[in-house]
Scaffold this motif. Sequence first.
Motif, PDB file in Angstrom:
ATOM      1  N   GLU A 166      -2.484  -8.186 -15.562  1.00 48.25           N
ATOM      2  CA  GLU A 166      -2.360  -7.928 -14.124  1.00 48.25           C
ATOM      3  C   GLU A 166      -2.594  -6.466 -13.363  1.00 48.25           C
ATOM      4  OE1 GLU A 166       0.151 -11.207 -15.618  1.00 48.25           O
ATOM      5  OE2 GLU A 166      -0.079  -9.293 -16.312  1.00 48.25           O
ATOM      6  N   VAL A 167      -2.075  -5.508 -14.258  1.00 45.70           N
ATOM      7  CA  VAL A 167      -2.080  -4.079 -13.720  1.00 45.70           C
ATOM      8  C   VAL A 167      -3.640  -3.675 -13.908  1.00 45.70           C
ATOM      9  CG1 VAL A 167      -1.025  -1.773 -13.904  1.00 45.70           C
ATOM     10  CG2 VAL A 167       0.278  -3.566 -14.569  1.00 45.70           C
ATOM     11  N   VAL A 168      -4.232  -4.002 -15.006  1.00 43.51           N
ATOM     12  CA  VAL A 168      -5.539  -3.582 -15.014  1.00 43.51           C
ATOM     13  C   VAL A 168      -6.543  -4.215 -13.956  1.00 43.51           C
ATOM     14  CG1 VAL A 168      -7.518  -3.887 -16.658  1.00 43.51           C
ATOM     15  CG2 VAL A 168      -5.394  -3.027 -17.480  1.00 43.51           C
ATOM     16  N   GLN A 169      -6.311  -5.656 -13.775  1.00 43.43           N
ATOM     17  CA  GLN A 169      -7.158  -6.200 -12.698  1.00 43.43           C
ATOM     18  C   GLN A 169      -7.039  -5.624 -11.284  1.00 43.43           C
ATOM     19  OE1 GLN A 169      -6.184 -10.520 -13.494  1.00 43.43           O
ATOM     20  NE2 GLN A 169      -6.849 -10.473 -15.546  1.00 43.43           N
ATOM     21  N   ALA A 170      -5.618  -5.326 -11.071  1.00 48.85           N
ATOM     22  CA  ALA A 170      -5.290  -4.795  -9.803  1.00 48.85           C
ATOM     23  C   ALA A 170      -5.844  -3.579  -9.543  1.00 48.85           C
ATOM     24  CB  ALA A 170      -3.557  -4.798  -9.926  1.00 48.85           C
ATOM     25  N   CYS A 171      -6.184  -2.669 -10.768  1.00 44.62           N
ATOM     26  CA  CYS A 171      -6.544  -1.275 -10.556  1.00 44.62           C
ATOM     27  C   CYS A 171      -7.893  -1.434 -10.362  1.00 44.62           C
ATOM     28  CB  CYS A 171      -6.421  -0.498 -12.003  1.00 44.62           C
ATOM     29  SG  CYS A 171      -4.867   0.247 -12.229  1.00 44.62           S
ATOM     30  N   LEU A 172      -8.820  -2.453 -11.180  1.00 45.67           N
ATOM     31  CA  LEU A 172     -10.131  -2.745 -10.931  1.00 45.67           C
ATOM     32  C   LEU A 172     -10.468  -3.449  -9.252  1.00 45.67           C
ATOM     33  CD1 LEU A 172     -12.838  -2.780 -12.253  1.00 45.67           C
ATOM     34  CD2 LEU A 172     -12.344  -5.089 -12.725  1.00 45.67           C
ATOM     35  N   MET A 205       0.900  -0.976   0.023  1.00 44.85           N
ATOM     36  CA  MET A 205      -0.014  -0.082   0.052  1.00 44.85           C
ATOM     37  C   MET A 205       0.871   1.367  -0.002  1.00 44.85           C
ATOM     38  SD  MET A 205      -3.105   1.041   2.633  1.00 44.85           S
ATOM     39  CE  MET A 205      -4.127   2.334   2.341  1.00 44.85           C
ATOM     40  N   THR A 206       0.625   2.205  -0.820  1.00 48.54           N
ATOM     41  CA  THR A 206       1.132   3.460  -0.733  1.00 48.54           C
ATOM     42  C   THR A 206       0.435   4.612  -0.269  1.00 48.54           C
ATOM     43  OG1 THR A 206       2.373   4.995  -2.222  1.00 48.54           O
ATOM     44  CG2 THR A 206       0.440   4.017  -3.164  1.00 48.54           C
ATOM     45  N   THR A 207       1.141   5.588   0.203  1.00 48.92           N
ATOM     46  CA  THR A 207       0.483   6.975   0.704  1.00 48.92           C
ATOM     47  C   THR A 207       0.376   7.826  -0.363  1.00 48.92           C
ATOM     48  OG1 THR A 207       2.579   7.848   1.555  1.00 48.92           O
ATOM     49  CG2 THR A 207       1.228   6.415   3.074  1.00 48.92           C
ATOM     50  N   LYS A 208       0.988   7.564  -1.663  1.00 49.22           N
ATOM     51  CA  LYS A 208       0.870   8.560  -2.561  1.00 49.22           C
ATOM     52  C   LYS A 208      -0.348   8.393  -3.483  1.00 49.22           C
ATOM     53  CE  LYS A 208       4.921   9.831  -1.018  1.00 49.22           C
ATOM     54  NZ  LYS A 208       4.789  11.257  -0.264  1.00 49.22           N
ATOM     55  N   PRO A 209      -0.988   9.645  -4.059  1.00 52.54           N
ATOM     56  CA  PRO A 209      -2.177   9.341  -4.815  1.00 52.54           C
ATOM     57  C   PRO A 209      -1.859   8.944  -6.279  1.00 52.54           C
ATOM     58  CG  PRO A 209      -1.385  11.592  -4.689  1.00 52.54           C
ATOM     59  CD  PRO A 209      -0.713  11.016  -3.932  1.00 52.54           C
ATOM     60  N   GLU A 231      -1.867  -9.745  -6.960  1.00 53.56           N
ATOM     61  CA  GLU A 231      -2.134  -9.590  -5.591  1.00 53.56           C
ATOM     62  C   GLU A 231      -1.121  -8.603  -5.025  1.00 53.56           C
ATOM     63  OE1 GLU A 231      -1.547 -12.624  -7.285  1.00 53.56           O
ATOM     64  OE2 GLU A 231      -3.375 -13.493  -7.189  1.00 53.56           O
ATOM     65  N   ALA A 232       0.246  -8.741  -5.574  1.00 49.99           N
ATOM     66  CA  ALA A 232       1.093  -7.594  -5.041  1.00 49.99           C
ATOM     67  C   ALA A 232       0.568  -6.240  -5.379  1.00 49.99           C
ATOM     68  CB  ALA A 232       2.503  -8.082  -5.525  1.00 49.99           C
ATOM     69  N   LEU A 233       0.205  -6.397  -6.868  1.00 53.23           N
ATOM     70  CA  LEU A 233      -0.110  -4.846  -7.345  1.00 53.23           C
ATOM     71  C   LEU A 233      -1.317  -4.180  -6.570  1.00 53.23           C
ATOM     72  CD1 LEU A 233       0.645  -5.476 -10.978  1.00 53.23           C
ATOM     73  CD2 LEU A 233       2.041  -4.161  -9.307  1.00 53.23           C
ATOM     74  N   THR A 234      -2.316  -5.111  -6.491  1.00 53.63           N
ATOM     75  CA  THR A 234      -3.638  -4.786  -5.807  1.00 53.63           C
ATOM     76  C   THR A 234      -3.231  -4.162  -4.210  1.00 53.63           C
ATOM     77  OG1 THR A 234      -4.917  -6.430  -7.067  1.00 53.63           O
ATOM     78  CG2 THR A 234      -5.925  -5.603  -4.824  1.00 53.63           C
ATOM     79  N   GLU A 235      -2.559  -5.092  -3.610  1.00 58.45           N
ATOM     80  CA  GLU A 235      -2.002  -4.481  -2.063  1.00 58.45           C
ATOM     81  C   GLU A 235      -1.443  -3.157  -2.487  1.00 58.45           C
ATOM     82  OE1 GLU A 235       0.615  -5.915   1.673  1.00 58.45           O
ATOM     83  OE2 GLU A 235       0.534  -6.967  -0.051  1.00 58.45           O
ATOM     84  N   LEU A 236      -0.459  -2.501  -3.401  1.00 61.98           N
ATOM     85  CA  LEU A 236       0.298  -1.578  -3.578  1.00 61.98           C
ATOM     86  C   LEU A 236      -0.724  -0.538  -3.994  1.00 61.98           C
ATOM     87  CD1 LEU A 236       3.000   0.209  -3.875  1.00 61.98           C
ATOM     88  CD2 LEU A 236       3.199  -0.989  -6.165  1.00 61.98           C
ATOM     89  N   PHE A 237      -1.679  -0.812  -4.818  1.00 62.32           N
ATOM     90  CA  PHE A 237      -2.477   0.196  -5.420  1.00 62.32           C
ATOM     91  C   PHE A 237      -3.629   0.694  -4.311  1.00 62.32           C
ATOM     92  CE2 PHE A 237      -2.044  -1.455 -10.033  1.00 62.32           C
ATOM     93  CZ  PHE A 237      -0.489  -1.188 -10.025  1.00 62.32           C
ATOM     94  N   THR A 238      -3.906  -0.005  -3.389  1.00 68.60           N
ATOM     95  CA  THR A 238      -5.049   0.215  -2.715  1.00 68.60           C
ATOM     96  C   THR A 238      -4.528   1.697  -1.848  1.00 68.60           C
ATOM     97  OG1 THR A 238      -5.653  -2.226  -2.305  1.00 68.60           O
ATOM     98  CG2 THR A 238      -6.468  -0.432  -0.849  1.00 68.60           C
ATOM     99  N   GLY A 239      -5.669   2.416  -2.063  1.00 66.52           N
ATOM    100  CA  GLY A 239      -5.238   3.864  -1.268  1.00 66.52           C
ATOM    101  C   GLY A 239      -4.772   4.752  -2.334  1.00 66.52           C
ATOM    102  N   ALA A 240      -4.422   4.529  -3.401  1.00 65.91           N
ATOM    103  CA  ALA A 240      -4.059   5.305  -4.604  1.00 65.91           C
ATOM    104  C   ALA A 240      -5.216   5.837  -5.219  1.00 65.91           C
ATOM    105  CB  ALA A 240      -3.039   4.870  -5.595  1.00 65.91           C
ATOM    106  N   SER A 241      -5.026   6.782  -6.222  1.00 68.32           N
ATOM    107  CA  SER A 241      -6.169   7.310  -6.990  1.00 68.32           C
ATOM    108  C   SER A 241      -5.964   6.895  -8.346  1.00 68.32           C
ATOM    109  CB  SER A 241      -6.443   8.526  -6.868  1.00 68.32           C
ATOM    110  OG  SER A 241      -6.713   9.088  -5.754  1.00 68.32           O
TER     111      SER A 241
END
Length: 375
Positions: free
Chosen positions: A91-97, A1-5, A66-76
Amino acid sequence: MTTKPVIVYGASGYTGRLVCEYLREYNIPFAAVGRSQEKLEASMKSNVPGIETADYEIVATEHSVEALTELFTGASVVCNMVGPFATYGHEVVQACLAAGVHYLDTTGEQDWLITLDERYGADFAAKGLLLSPGLAQMYTTGEIAAQISLETPGLDTLDIAVFWGGSPTIASTQTILVNAAMSKAYYLEQNNYAEWDPEAGLYNLAIPGQHELALALPWGGTSHPVWFRKDPRVANVKALGGVFNKPLMEGVPQIVAGALEATKDLPPEERLAALQATAATVMNEMPPREYTRINRTVDSVHATGPLGRSHTVLYGNSNYKQTGLLQAFGAYSLLQKAPNATGLASGCQAFGHRELLGVLRSFGLVQKPIVTIED
């Protein structure tokens, strides 16, 4: 998870660095993400001017949903620079969704756009999210010119030419070769996809502003037929493009034909690896940072109808800088308001073609459009 938007995935690559540079211009906090912490740190420090004044963090991750979803959560917003997109984009599109994040990329792969339309567009729209591939000079700037031409009512056919000076990046070279070898290219004819003749070779085009004819290719069909297929104003779209370097253009069909012949009997995964290896023999190092006097761009669109026509030309420079700026502005806009369209949508459909034109002009990357109307 990141704190950046905003997340720039593939930030250490040529285009990723430019996206980071322009995010800094907009004072947007971002996460520079990729597989290698060391490579990301070196790229930010050495290749992003003013990085010491940016609000950013570096994150290394594995390329999995899985890894990308966890990282993207909280971003915009995610700006995805990792191609070829048809190979690495799912993988990137599925994680964004899954994470509820807007998606932008720079693709020129027509088959990837069609796949996004068929598999993911409705799901993104249902969540109020934007799925906007191909936000890049070779596609968005040409679409801006097309949309300006279509401001004249009664025109239903677009003839698009996109040219630029310079060399493709490592990633672009891989994408071009893999896409040409493994996918069909389509234009739009009476609202239906029609296949370009794969044996046609190079096309000679008259480019505004020069006497010499230029050589062009369909480049996988480009994104324009996809964007205008559901536009009630437009029935026919053809897009061709190339670089001003004629020897380079003359060599492309031979390189593609040789790669096709050499890999035709290989299984898909082995063929992909072989094509990427071939691409590395063509371009295996980062091109230099763009020169304003050398890396010029021309986007020309003839729009015609039964009783009228319009011609729009956009002269500019630094096609990769244009791409970096378009990505950064897209993220900047999404942080402040909802896009004009959700689900699968082009940059022009999501943010407005006149707005994007104004952004490119404000940074000195394109001239005022030259528009000729006959009716």
